[in-house]
Design an enzyme around this catalytic site. Structure first.
Site, PDB file in Angstrom:
ATOM      1  N   TYR A  54     -14.987   1.177  -7.032  1.00 61.89           N
ATOM      2  CA  TYR A  54     -16.251   1.908  -6.874  1.00 61.89           C
ATOM      3  C   TYR A  54     -17.098   1.807  -8.137  1.00 61.89           C
ATOM      4  O   TYR A  54     -18.265   2.167  -8.122  1.00 61.89           O
ATOM      5  CB  TYR A  54     -15.961   3.373  -6.524  1.00 61.89           C
ATOM      6  CG  TYR A  54     -15.116   3.491  -5.267  1.00 61.89           C
ATOM      7  CD1 TYR A  54     -15.703   3.401  -4.013  1.00 61.89           C
ATOM      8  CD2 TYR A  54     -13.730   3.611  -5.338  1.00 61.89           C
ATOM      9  CE1 TYR A  54     -14.933   3.456  -2.860  1.00 61.89           C
ATOM     10  CE2 TYR A  54     -12.947   3.668  -4.191  1.00 61.89           C
ATOM     11  CZ  TYR A  54     -13.554   3.588  -2.960  1.00 61.89           C
ATOM     12  OH  TYR A  54     -12.791   3.618  -1.832  1.00 61.89           O
ATOM     13  N   LYS A  83      -2.132  -1.567  -3.819  1.00 57.15           N
ATOM     14  CA  LYS A  83      -3.014  -0.399  -3.771  1.00 57.15           C
ATOM     15  C   LYS A  83      -2.211   0.886  -3.794  1.00 57.15           C
ATOM     16  O   LYS A  83      -1.248   0.978  -3.045  1.00 57.15           O
ATOM     17  CB  LYS A  83      -3.826  -0.485  -2.477  1.00 57.15           C
ATOM     18  CG  LYS A  83      -4.653   0.732  -2.189  1.00 57.15           C
ATOM     19  CD  LYS A  83      -5.238   0.635  -0.812  1.00 57.15           C
ATOM     20  CE  LYS A  83      -5.987   1.915  -0.523  1.00 57.15           C
ATOM     21  NZ  LYS A  83      -6.501   1.956   0.808  1.00 57.15           N
ATOM     22  N   ARG A 115     -10.721   9.961   1.744  1.00 56.82           N
ATOM     23  CA  ARG A 115     -10.607  10.613   3.056  1.00 56.82           C
ATOM     24  C   ARG A 115     -11.746  11.601   3.254  1.00 56.82           C
ATOM     25  O   ARG A 115     -12.209  11.804   4.374  1.00 56.82           O
ATOM     26  CB  ARG A 115      -9.225  11.257   3.213  1.00 56.82           C
ATOM     27  CG  ARG A 115      -8.139  10.185   3.299  1.00 56.82           C
ATOM     28  CD  ARG A 115      -6.741  10.752   3.472  1.00 56.82           C
ATOM     29  NE  ARG A 115      -5.733   9.712   3.291  1.00 56.82           N
ATOM     30  CZ  ARG A 115      -4.437   9.935   3.121  1.00 56.82           C
ATOM     31  NH1 ARG A 115      -3.981  11.174   3.132  1.00 56.82           N
ATOM     32  NH2 ARG A 115      -3.597   8.934   2.958  1.00 56.82           N
ATOM     33  N   LYS A 157       0.868  -1.190   0.000  1.00 52.88           N
ATOM     34  CA  LYS A 157       0.000   0.000   0.000  1.00 52.88           C
ATOM     35  C   LYS A 157       0.898   1.230   0.000  1.00 52.88           C
ATOM     36  O   LYS A 157       1.693   1.441   0.919  1.00 52.88           O
ATOM     37  CB  LYS A 157      -0.898  -0.009   1.232  1.00 52.88           C
ATOM     38  CG  LYS A 157      -1.745   1.256   1.330  1.00 52.88           C
ATOM     39  CD  LYS A 157      -2.789   1.142   2.408  1.00 52.88           C
ATOM     40  CE  LYS A 157      -3.597   2.426   2.504  1.00 52.88           C
ATOM     41  NZ  LYS A 157      -4.655   2.337   3.516  1.00 52.88           N
ATOM     42  N   GLU A 204       7.394  -6.357   1.332  1.00 54.83           N
ATOM     43  CA  GLU A 204       6.121  -6.330   2.070  1.00 54.83           C
ATOM     44  C   GLU A 204       5.201  -7.474   1.630  1.00 54.83           C
ATOM     45  O   GLU A 204       4.534  -8.103   2.450  1.00 54.83           O
ATOM     46  CB  GLU A 204       5.407  -4.991   1.848  1.00 54.83           C
ATOM     47  CG  GLU A 204       6.035  -3.818   2.582  1.00 54.83           C
ATOM     48  CD  GLU A 204       5.724  -3.835   4.079  1.00 54.83           C
ATOM     49  OE1 GLU A 204       5.131  -4.807   4.571  1.00 54.83           O
ATOM     50  OE2 GLU A 204       6.083  -2.853   4.756  1.00 54.83           O
TER      51      GLU A 204
END
Ligand code: PBG
Length: 346
Positions: free
Chosen positions: A325, A260, A213, A203, A245
């Site tokens: 979305y 992401k 946000r 991320k 990671e």
């Protein structure tokens, strides 16, 4: 008229692009309903849907309306949703205490959805930023830095609460070190051996989270200036660190690995898909959604075509699943199969 000679070519790749049917026959990547996870923003009460200015067609919804929408979309083929809360500012504090309330918005929504739609796959984000007054994904130590191990302890508790509420997949999005192993251990110790972990592994500290946000209200409430998350999220320039990671989360017991944002990081998605033996998830984040919409609203880009090109590219680079979305629009209007093989052009 120019004269020319017929080229003596061993291959003429255009042969397979001649008609729409031929193009469809050789199409390599297709988007399917099973690939999509719809993020949903949960808000208190039972008022009207609240539009999010920077995200056309996306709303914060109270629980009764979430149930209704999910029932409708489920009939059309929706498989999975990811829940994000819009927490009232009076419930926020510097410790994110509300995150461990048994009746958080997310847990209440999960319990209601579990009853209404027993087979809908429920994903819940595990992170403290919707709950902290400073907007960081963790609690702060005395010098104001995000305290890794103290935060992990809270996330591990949140994971158990989510599983108790019927969540199928917990998705830690905080980027603390060692959280996957600890969340797994807590889930197992409390008997939730079937609850899966979708790790936000790579991320990045991205500017594309801005509209999100706004949606969850995790901007700093005092200044509204962007929060600097670079002490835990990845530097967009670092590929090898992203590899590290991903591999760590795989080793710690993640069931899915996530990259992401998605489209600016296709190289990382490709790496994850080639090197990890886990399903790879890509999150097409709020800003990726909004930039396509903004250009479309100006008449500069074609919304549907760019939406499909973007999602198809994310899948082509190796993502098995995509949080987007656009999922609702795709499900409603049946935009499947990948970028159109183009009956209209020749
Ligand atoms: C919170 C979280 C963020 C997103 C998902 N979970 C924002 C952030 O890290 O600041 C972003 C999603 C989006 O932009 O659509 N940990």
């Amino acid at each position: 008229m120019n004269t020319y000679k017929v080229l003596d070519l061993p291959m003429r790749p255009r042969r397979l692009r001649r008609t729409a049917k031929l193009r469809a026959m050789v199409q390599e990547t297709t988007l399917q309903l099973d690939d999509l996870i719809l993020p949903i923003f949960v808000v208190d009460g039972d008022g009207d849907p609240e539009p999010i200015k920077s995200m056309p067609e996306v709303f914060r919804l109270p629980i009764p309306q979430i149930i209704e929408k999910c029932q409708e979309l489920y009939e059309l083929g929706l498989r999975a949703v990811a829940l994000f809360p819009r927490v009232q500012s009076q419930k926020k504090d510097d410790q994110g205490t509300e995150a461990l309330n048994l009746d958080t918005l997310v847990l209440s929504a999960a319990r209601a959805l579990r009853v209404a739609l027993p087979e809908l796959i429920l994903v819940s984000d595990l992170a403290l930023d919707p709950y902290t007054s400073h907007g960081h994904d963790g609690v702060l130590d005395l010098s104001g830095n995000v305290d890794n191990d103290a935060t992990v302890a809270i996330l591990a508790e949140m994971g158990v609460l989510a599983a108790n509420a019927g969540i199928d997949i917990v998705a830690p999005s905080d980027m603390m070190d060692g959280r996957i192993a600890e969340i797994r251990r807590n889930l197992d110790d409390s008997g939730h051996i079937q609850t899966a972990i979708m790790a936000y592994s790579a991320k990045f500290a991205s500017a594309y989270y801005g509209p999100f946000r706004e949606a969850v209200g995790s901007e700093r409430s005092d200044t509204r200036s962007p929060i600097d998350k670079r002490s835990y999220q990845l530097n967009p320039s670092n590929f090898r660190e992203a590899q590290r990671e991903l591999l760590l989360d795989e080793r710690e017991g993640a069931d899915f690995l996530m990259v992401k944002p998605a489209e600016p990081y296709l190289d990382v998605i490709r790496y994850a898909s080639d090197n990890a033996n886990l399903p790879i998830v890509a999150y097409q984040v709020s800003g990726e959604y909004s930039r396509i919409w903004a250009a479309a609203e100006r008449g500069w880009l074609d919304l549907e075509a760019c939406m499909m090109e973007s999602l198809t590219s994310i899948k082509r680079s190796g993502a098995d699943l995509i949080l987007t979305y656009f999922a609702e629009r795709i499900i409603r209007y049946r935009h499947l199969g990948g970028i159109s093989s183009g009956a209209e052009s020749s």
